[in-house]
Scaffold this active site. Sequence first.
Site, PDB file in Angstrom:
ATOM      1  N   ARG A  81     -19.731 -25.078 -39.070  1.00  0.00           N
ATOM      2  CA  ARG A  81     -18.410 -25.647 -38.778  1.00  0.00           C
ATOM      3  C   ARG A  81     -17.441 -24.589 -38.244  1.00  0.00           C
ATOM      4  O   ARG A  81     -16.604 -24.870 -37.375  1.00  0.00           O
ATOM      5  CB  ARG A  81     -17.848 -26.289 -40.053  1.00  0.00           C
ATOM      6  N   HIS A  85     -15.115 -25.013 -34.957  1.00  0.00           N
ATOM      7  CA  HIS A  85     -13.654 -24.889 -34.988  1.00  0.00           C
ATOM      8  C   HIS A  85     -13.173 -23.695 -34.173  1.00  0.00           C
ATOM      9  O   HIS A  85     -12.021 -23.669 -33.739  1.00  0.00           O
ATOM     10  CB  HIS A  85     -13.155 -24.823 -36.434  1.00  0.00           C
ATOM     11  N   ASP A  86     -14.033 -22.712 -33.969  1.00  0.00           N
ATOM     12  CA  ASP A  86     -13.676 -21.620 -33.059  1.00  0.00           C
ATOM     13  C   ASP A  86     -13.683 -22.130 -31.617  1.00  0.00           C
ATOM     14  O   ASP A  86     -12.711 -21.981 -30.880  1.00  0.00           O
ATOM     15  CB  ASP A  86     -14.671 -20.457 -33.228  1.00  0.00           C
ATOM     16  N   VAL A  89     -10.906 -24.409 -29.980  1.00  0.00           N
ATOM     17  CA  VAL A  89      -9.535 -23.901 -29.927  1.00  0.00           C
ATOM     18  C   VAL A  89      -9.525 -22.609 -29.119  1.00  0.00           C
ATOM     19  O   VAL A  89     -10.044 -21.587 -29.574  1.00  0.00           O
ATOM     20  CB  VAL A  89      -8.996 -23.661 -31.364  1.00  0.00           C
ATOM     21  N   GLY A  91     -11.449 -21.831 -26.812  1.00  0.00           N
ATOM     22  CA  GLY A  91     -12.813 -21.417 -26.461  1.00  0.00           C
ATOM     23  C   GLY A  91     -13.439 -20.567 -27.563  1.00  0.00           C
ATOM     24  O   GLY A  91     -12.804 -20.247 -28.567  1.00  0.00           O
ATOM     25  N   ASP A  93     -13.994 -17.671 -28.985  1.00  0.00           N
ATOM     26  CA  ASP A  93     -13.444 -16.321 -28.877  1.00  0.00           C
ATOM     27  C   ASP A  93     -13.092 -15.721 -30.231  1.00  0.00           C
ATOM     28  O   ASP A  93     -12.344 -14.747 -30.307  1.00  0.00           O
ATOM     29  CB  ASP A  93     -12.187 -16.346 -27.990  1.00  0.00           C
ATOM     30  N   ASN A 113      -7.987 -26.888 -40.802  1.00  0.00           N
ATOM     31  CA  ASN A 113      -8.647 -25.694 -41.339  1.00  0.00           C
ATOM     32  C   ASN A 113      -8.189 -25.297 -42.742  1.00  0.00           C
ATOM     33  O   ASN A 113      -8.996 -24.799 -43.546  1.00  0.00           O
ATOM     34  CB  ASN A 113      -8.388 -24.492 -40.406  1.00  0.00           C
ATOM     35  N   PRO A 182     -10.685 -32.805 -33.449  1.00  0.00           N
ATOM     36  CA  PRO A 182     -10.608 -34.217 -33.857  1.00  0.00           C
ATOM     37  C   PRO A 182     -10.445 -34.327 -35.380  1.00  0.00           C
ATOM     38  O   PRO A 182     -10.854 -33.440 -36.115  1.00  0.00           O
ATOM     39  CB  PRO A 182     -11.959 -34.781 -33.410  1.00  0.00           C
ATOM     40  N   HIS A 212     -23.002 -33.444 -39.392  1.00  0.00           N
ATOM     41  CA  HIS A 212     -22.589 -33.984 -40.689  1.00  0.00           C
ATOM     42  C   HIS A 212     -23.782 -34.470 -41.515  1.00  0.00           C
ATOM     43  O   HIS A 212     -23.605 -35.212 -42.471  1.00  0.00           O
ATOM     44  CB  HIS A 212     -21.548 -35.098 -40.503  1.00  0.00           C
ATOM     45  N   THR A 213     -24.958 -34.055 -41.160  1.00  0.00           N
ATOM     46  CA  THR A 213     -26.134 -34.248 -42.019  1.00  0.00           C
ATOM     47  C   THR A 213     -26.138 -33.225 -43.152  1.00  0.00           C
ATOM     48  O   THR A 213     -26.958 -33.301 -44.068  1.00  0.00           O
ATOM     49  CB  THR A 213     -27.441 -34.121 -41.192  1.00  0.00           C
ATOM     50  N   ASP A 259     -23.717 -36.385 -45.954  1.00  0.00           N
ATOM     51  CA  ASP A 259     -24.938 -37.185 -45.867  1.00  0.00           C
ATOM     52  C   ASP A 259     -25.428 -37.418 -47.292  1.00  0.00           C
ATOM     53  O   ASP A 259     -26.061 -36.554 -47.897  1.00  0.00           O
ATOM     54  CB  ASP A 259     -25.988 -36.447 -45.035  1.00  0.00           C
ATOM     55  N   THR A 262     -29.651 -37.068 -47.937  1.00  0.00           N
ATOM     56  CA  THR A 262     -30.294 -35.747 -48.055  1.00  0.00           C
ATOM     57  C   THR A 262     -29.214 -34.692 -47.765  1.00  0.00           C
ATOM     58  O   THR A 262     -29.136 -34.154 -46.660  1.00  0.00           O
ATOM     59  CB  THR A 262     -31.452 -35.608 -47.043  1.00  0.00           C
TER      60      THR A 262
HETATM   61  C1  HEM Z   1     -16.779 -35.582 -34.163  1.00  0.00           C
HETATM   62  C2  HEM Z   1     -15.653 -35.112 -34.651  1.00  0.00           C
HETATM   63  C3  HEM Z   1     -15.569 -34.415 -35.980  1.00  0.00           C
HETATM   64  C4  HEM Z   1     -14.677 -34.675 -36.970  1.00  0.00           C
HETATM   65  C5  HEM Z   1     -13.563 -35.709 -36.928  1.00  0.00           C
HETATM   66  C6  HEM Z   1     -14.990 -33.805 -38.066  1.00  0.00           C
HETATM   67  C7  HEM Z   1     -14.300 -33.768 -39.262  1.00  0.00           C
HETATM   68  C8  HEM Z   1     -14.718 -33.108 -40.390  1.00  0.00           C
HETATM   69  C9  HEM Z   1     -14.086 -33.171 -41.669  1.00  0.00           C
HETATM   70  C10 HEM Z   1     -12.804 -33.937 -41.988  1.00  0.00           C
HETATM   71  C11 HEM Z   1     -14.832 -32.452 -42.540  1.00  0.00           C
HETATM   72  C12 HEM Z   1     -14.572 -32.256 -44.022  1.00  0.00           C
HETATM   73  C13 HEM Z   1     -13.574 -31.133 -44.245  1.00  0.00           C
HETATM   74  C14 HEM Z   1     -13.060 -31.087 -45.650  1.00  0.00           C
HETATM   75  O1  HEM Z   1     -12.953 -32.139 -46.281  1.00  0.00           O
HETATM   76  O2  HEM Z   1     -12.747 -29.978 -46.142  1.00  0.00           O
HETATM   77  C15 HEM Z   1     -15.939 -31.914 -41.811  1.00  0.00           C
HETATM   78  C16 HEM Z   1     -16.917 -31.135 -42.345  1.00  0.00           C
HETATM   79  C17 HEM Z   1     -17.947 -30.565 -41.597  1.00  0.00           C
HETATM   80  N1  HEM Z   1     -18.072 -30.624 -40.233  1.00  0.00           N
HETATM   81 FE1  HEM Z   1     -17.101 -31.852 -38.994  1.00  0.00          FE
HETATM   82  N2  HEM Z   1     -16.074 -33.044 -37.738  1.00  0.00           N
HETATM   83  C18 HEM Z   1     -16.448 -33.373 -36.463  1.00  0.00           C
HETATM   84  C19 HEM Z   1     -17.457 -32.785 -35.725  1.00  0.00           C
HETATM   85  C20 HEM Z   1     -18.217 -31.735 -36.163  1.00  0.00           C
HETATM   86  C21 HEM Z   1     -19.076 -30.921 -35.330  1.00  0.00           C
HETATM   87  C22 HEM Z   1     -19.206 -31.073 -33.812  1.00  0.00           C
HETATM   88  C23 HEM Z   1     -19.676 -30.020 -36.146  1.00  0.00           C
HETATM   89  C24 HEM Z   1     -20.641 -28.933 -35.810  1.00  0.00           C
HETATM   90  C25 HEM Z   1     -21.377 -28.897 -34.721  1.00  0.00           C
HETATM   91  C26 HEM Z   1     -19.203 -30.280 -37.484  1.00  0.00           C
HETATM   92  C27 HEM Z   1     -19.643 -29.652 -38.621  1.00  0.00           C
HETATM   93  C28 HEM Z   1     -19.183 -29.919 -39.892  1.00  0.00           C
HETATM   94  C29 HEM Z   1     -19.821 -29.424 -41.087  1.00  0.00           C
HETATM   95  C30 HEM Z   1     -21.132 -28.684 -41.123  1.00  0.00           C
HETATM   96  C31 HEM Z   1     -19.024 -29.809 -42.162  1.00  0.00           C
HETATM   97  C32 HEM Z   1     -19.236 -29.470 -43.641  1.00  0.00           C
HETATM   98  C33 HEM Z   1     -18.599 -28.105 -43.896  1.00  0.00           C
HETATM   99  C34 HEM Z   1     -18.726 -27.593 -45.316  1.00  0.00           C
HETATM  100  O3  HEM Z   1     -19.332 -28.216 -46.173  1.00  0.00           O
HETATM  101  O4  HEM Z   1     -18.142 -26.514 -45.557  1.00  0.00           O
HETATM  102  N3  HEM Z   1     -18.305 -31.289 -37.451  1.00  0.00           N
HETATM  103  N4  HEM Z   1     -15.838 -32.321 -40.492  1.00  0.00           N
END
Ligand code: HEM
Length: 342
Positions: A81, A85-86, A89, A91, A93, A113, A182, A212-213, A259, A262
Site C-alpha cells: 500500500r 500511496h507514493d 501522489v 508520481g 518519488d 494516510n 481514491p 485487497h486480498t 479478504d 483468506t
Molecule cells: C481502488 C481504490 C482503492 C481504495 C478506495 C482503497 C482504500 C483503502 C482503504 C480505505 C484501506 C484501509 C485503510 C485503513 O482502514 O487504515 C485500504 C487498505 C489497503 N489497500 Fe487500498 N484502496 C484502493 C486501491 C488499492 C491499491 C491499488 C492497492 C495496491 C496495489 C491497495 C492496497 C491496499 C492494501 C494492501 C491495504 C491493507 C493495508 C494494511 O493492512 O496495512 N489499495 N485501502
Amino acid sequence: MPMTPLECDMAPAASRQSWPLPRCGLLVLALALATTAAVGSAQLSSESYYDASCPAALLTIRTAVSTAVLLEPRMGASLLRLHFHDCFVQGCDASVLLDDTASFTGEKGAGPNAGSLRGFDVIDNIKMLLELLCPQTVSCADILAVAARDSVAQLGGPSWAVPLGRRDATTASASLANSDLPGPTSSLNGLLNAFSNKGLSSTDMVALSGAHTVGRAQCKNCRARIYNDTDIDASFAASLRASCPAQAGAGDGALEPLDGSTPDAFDNAYFGNLLSQRGLLHSDQALFGGGGGGATDGLVSAYASNAGQWGADFAAAMVKMGSISPLTGTDGEIRVNCRRVN
Ligand code: HEM
C-alpha cells in the site's frame, strides 16, 4: 509435460487459489519488460540498474521484506500500500515517506494516510543497510517499488521484474494526497476517474484492486457499508457489526480483514467475495453488482474464476503504476534518510 509461457493464460480455472508462479513466471517477466515505463514520461531502466553500483541491493531488500513479513504477514500488505500511496501522489518519488518540515506539510498526515499507512520503519531499516553498503546510490522510491513486489511474492502472489532508476522528490504534498487518492466510499465512476487521471485503465484498476486480498481496514472505513449498504451479504454484515460498532468513537480503529476468506494469502479470493457481496469497503463492492453500474462485472467474474489471468494482469498493472511520473536522470536526489531531504 513442460509448460509454454502462453499456457499461463489458460491455467485451469481456480477460485481461491494462489498464483501458480512456476507456470507463469516467464509470461509475467515478458509482460513486465514489455510494459516498462508505459505510464510516466521519464524512462525507467531495467531491473539490472543497480547491478554495478550496488550489487547486493535487491537481495538486501528481499531479505528484509521476507523477515518483516514472516514476523507479521500484514506488513506485506502495508508495504504494498505504501508504494500505491507514493505513486498516486506526485508520481513514484518516495514523497510519501517525507516527514513534515517548516517549508511543507507532508503526506503522512493527509486523510487517506494518517493513522493508517504503516511500514515506514521497515523502509528505514532497508535504507540504513543500503547506505552502509553503497552510500547514496539506491533511491527510497526504488526501495518502495521492490519492497512491494517482494511483499506480494512472499504472500504467495505473482512476481515481476521491477523497472528501476527512480529518484527521490525534495517535496511532498498533503493536498495532492487528499485529492488524488481514491477513498473507501468512492463510486465506480470515482474509482475509474482516479485511476484514469494517473494513466491507468479500468482493467488496471480492477486488477490492482485485487491487492485487497491481503491486509486490514479500520471500522471507520467500512462502517457506512456494513450499516447502510444494501448490496451486502446479510450474515457477513452481521458478523462485521459485532466488531465494528455503529457509533463513531472508541471502535473506530477495530481491524477487519479486507479478504475475509483468506486474509493473508495473495490469492484471487477477493474477487470471489465480490460475487457473493462480501466486499469489505463500499469501493470494493462497487466493482461488482448493480451498485457499481456493472461496467466491471465481467472482469471481476473472470478474475474470480481464473487466478492466472488476474495474476498476470496484476503484475502488468503494478509495473504501469510503478512507472507513474518518476524522477530520473538528474531530477530529484538520492535521499540519505528516506524521511528527510538531503
Ligand atoms: C481502488 C481504490 C482503492 C481504495 C478506495 C482503497 C482504500 C483503502 C482503504 C480505505 C484501506 C484501509 C485503510 C485503513 O482502514 O487504515 C485500504 C487498505 C489497503 N489497500 Fe487500498 N484502496 C484502493 C486501491 C488499492 C491499491 C491499488 C492497492 C495496491 C496495489 C491497495 C492496497 C491496499 C492494501 C494492501 C491495504 C491493507 C493495508 C494494511 O493492512 O496495512 N489499495 N485501502
